[in-house]
Design a protein around this motif. Structure first.
Motif, PDB file in Angstrom:
ATOM      1  N   UNK A 103       0.798  -1.191   0.000  1.00 54.01           N
ATOM      2  CA  UNK A 103       0.000   0.000   0.000  1.00 54.01           C
ATOM      3  C   UNK A 103       0.846   1.263   0.000  1.00 54.01           C
ATOM      4  N   UNK A 104       1.853   1.283   0.859  1.00 53.18           N
ATOM      5  CA  UNK A 104       2.712   2.468   0.925  1.00 53.18           C
ATOM      6  C   UNK A 104       3.512   2.640  -0.361  1.00 53.18           C
ATOM      7  N   UNK A 105       3.912   1.529  -0.961  1.00 44.49           N
ATOM      8  CA  UNK A 105       4.636   1.602  -2.224  1.00 44.49           C
ATOM      9  C   UNK A 105       3.779   2.197  -3.335  1.00 44.49           C
ATOM     10  N   UNK A 106       2.500   1.840  -3.337  1.00 48.43           N
ATOM     11  CA  UNK A 106       1.598   2.418  -4.334  1.00 48.43           C
ATOM     12  C   UNK A 106       1.380   3.906  -4.088  1.00 48.43           C
ATOM     13  N   UNK A 107       1.387   4.327  -2.837  1.00 46.55           N
ATOM     14  CA  UNK A 107       1.275   5.755  -2.555  1.00 46.55           C
ATOM     15  C   UNK A 107       2.461   6.517  -3.124  1.00 46.55           C
ATOM     16  N   UNK A 108       3.640   5.941  -3.020  1.00 51.50           N
ATOM     17  CA  UNK A 108       4.824   6.582  -3.583  1.00 51.50           C
ATOM     18  C   UNK A 108       4.727   6.634  -5.104  1.00 51.50           C
ATOM     19  N   UNK A 109       4.142   5.602  -5.683  1.00 53.43           N
ATOM     20  CA  UNK A 109       4.012   5.555  -7.139  1.00 53.43           C
ATOM     21  C   UNK A 109       3.083   6.642  -7.684  1.00 53.43           C
ATOM     22  N   UNK A 110       2.226   7.209  -6.827  1.00 56.25           N
ATOM     23  CA  UNK A 110       1.366   8.298  -7.307  1.00 56.25           C
ATOM     24  C   UNK A 110       2.183   9.521  -7.705  1.00 56.25           C
ATOM     25  N   UNK A 111       3.365   9.692  -7.114  1.00 56.50           N
ATOM     26  CA  UNK A 111       4.233  10.802  -7.510  1.00 56.50           C
ATOM     27  C   UNK A 111       4.896  10.535  -8.851  1.00 56.50           C
ATOM     28  N   UNK A 112       5.151   9.264  -9.123  1.00 52.42           N
ATOM     29  CA  UNK A 112       5.790   8.899 -10.381  1.00 52.42           C
ATOM     30  C   UNK A 112       4.789   8.933 -11.541  1.00 52.42           C
ATOM     31  N   UNK A 113       3.563   8.486 -11.262  1.00 48.64           N
ATOM     32  CA  UNK A 113       2.517   8.441 -12.281  1.00 48.64           C
ATOM     33  C   UNK A 113       1.322   9.279 -11.830  1.00 48.64           C
ATOM     34  N   UNK A 114       1.420  10.596 -11.901  1.00 47.01           N
ATOM     35  CA  UNK A 114       0.325  11.441 -11.408  1.00 47.01           C
ATOM     36  C   UNK A 114      -0.971  11.285 -12.202  1.00 47.01           C
ATOM     37  N   UNK A 115      -0.890  10.852 -13.465  1.00 50.07           N
ATOM     38  CA  UNK A 115      -2.104  10.666 -14.252  1.00 50.07           C
ATOM     39  C   UNK A 115      -2.908   9.446 -13.785  1.00 50.07           C
ATOM     40  N   UNK A 116      -2.297   8.568 -12.995  1.00 49.54           N
ATOM     41  CA  UNK A 116      -2.982   7.401 -12.423  1.00 49.54           C
ATOM     42  C   UNK A 116      -3.249   7.580 -10.931  1.00 49.54           C
ATOM     43  N   UNK A 117      -3.292   8.827 -10.487  1.00 43.98           N
ATOM     44  CA  UNK A 117      -3.401   9.097  -9.056  1.00 43.98           C
ATOM     45  C   UNK A 117      -4.611   8.419  -8.420  1.00 43.98           C
ATOM     46  N   UNK A 118      -5.763   8.592  -9.001  1.00 41.46           N
ATOM     47  CA  UNK A 118      -6.986   8.071  -8.396  1.00 41.46           C
ATOM     48  C   UNK A 118      -6.951   6.553  -8.279  1.00 41.46           C
ATOM     49  N   UNK A 119      -6.510   5.882  -9.314  1.00 44.91           N
ATOM     50  CA  UNK A 119      -6.448   4.420  -9.306  1.00 44.91           C
ATOM     51  C   UNK A 119      -5.428   3.936  -8.273  1.00 44.91           C
ATOM     52  N   UNK A 120      -4.226   4.510  -8.307  1.00 38.37           N
ATOM     53  CA  UNK A 120      -3.173   4.080  -7.390  1.00 38.37           C
ATOM     54  C   UNK A 120      -3.518   4.398  -5.937  1.00 38.37           C
ATOM     55  N   UNK A 121      -4.096   5.569  -5.691  1.00 39.78           N
ATOM     56  CA  UNK A 121      -4.452   5.942  -4.324  1.00 39.78           C
ATOM     57  C   UNK A 121      -5.565   5.042  -3.788  1.00 39.78           C
TER      58      UNK A 121
END
Length: 84
Positions: free
Chosen positions: A1-19
């Protein structure tokens, strides 16, 4: 879960899905850990000599210390990396 939160910074266009996935995974892990914690603590009892309240207090204290160490290491890492 925390890793996916970090990935929201890398892929901001997928923010909603990743969050959404990150929060779902974090809630599942929280539910799993809280539901099994009491059974785990009971396995540490030595007959009637150990008080479950003492075991639980020690376990919760260890969780608090590990959380604090994680926060400290995160702050030190962010200072070392810096911001842009």
């Amino acid at each position: 879960g925390n890793g996916l939160e970090v990935m929201t910074y890398v892929y901001p266009h997928l923010f909603l899905v990743l969050a959404t996935m990150a929060n779902s995974l974090k809630q599942m892990s929280f539910l799993t850990s809280t539901s099994t914690r009491n059974a785990l603590y009971n396995s540490f009892r030595d007959g009637t000599r150990e008080n479950i309240g003492d075991i639980t207090a020690k376990g919760e204290a260890q969780i608090a210390i590990v959380d604090l160490m994680g926060i400290i290491s995160g702050v030190c890492l962010s200072r070392a990396i810096g911001t842009s």
